[in-house]
Motif scaffolding. Structure first.
Motif: not given
Length: 118
Positions: A71-72, A79-83, A107-115
């Motif tokens: 939604e935002d 939030r994801l950065r904090e995780l 992610d913490p292991e370097g796997n890319a994803f999009c938001v």
């Protein structure tokens, strides 16, 4: 709420790859207005498959990655950065009067994803 919208394949031939996965998963093709992309709806619940032309050797090519819809976007990225996620870049694409904006993270292991926002 965060939804898994697409499993995205970076590929050389989106139409060919979409045709394969459409048949393999008994899926159904869906029209897309974005050039050099193809969409396959999977039967049942779960994310659809998005095929996007992106040549090998391209900076930040993510062969297969998750696309999250929120939604935002800015709030979710924080939030994801904090995780433990790391922001690579935010991208904007214009096509036929519409604008899409998304943030590429790792992610913490370097796997890319999009938001992106729904």
């Amino acid at each position: 709420m965060t939804e898994l919208q697409f499993i995205t394949f970076a590929c050389d031939a989106p139409e060919r790859l979409a045709t394969f996965w459409e048949a393999a998963l008994d899926g159904e093709r869906r029209d897309t207005e974005v050039p050099e992309t193809a969409l396959v709806d999977r039967p049942g619940d779960g994310p659809d498959l998005l095929f996007k032309r992106l040549q090998a050797g391209t900076k930040w090519r993510m062969a297969i990655h998750l696309d999250l819809s929120v939604e935002d976007r800015a709030q979710s990225v924080e939030r994801l950065r904090e995780l433990g996620a790391t922001v690579r870049e935010t991208k904007t694409e214009h096509h036929d009067g519409t604008t899409a904006e998304w943030t590429v993270l790792e992610d913490p292991e370097g796997n890319a994803f999009c938001v992106s926002e729904y």
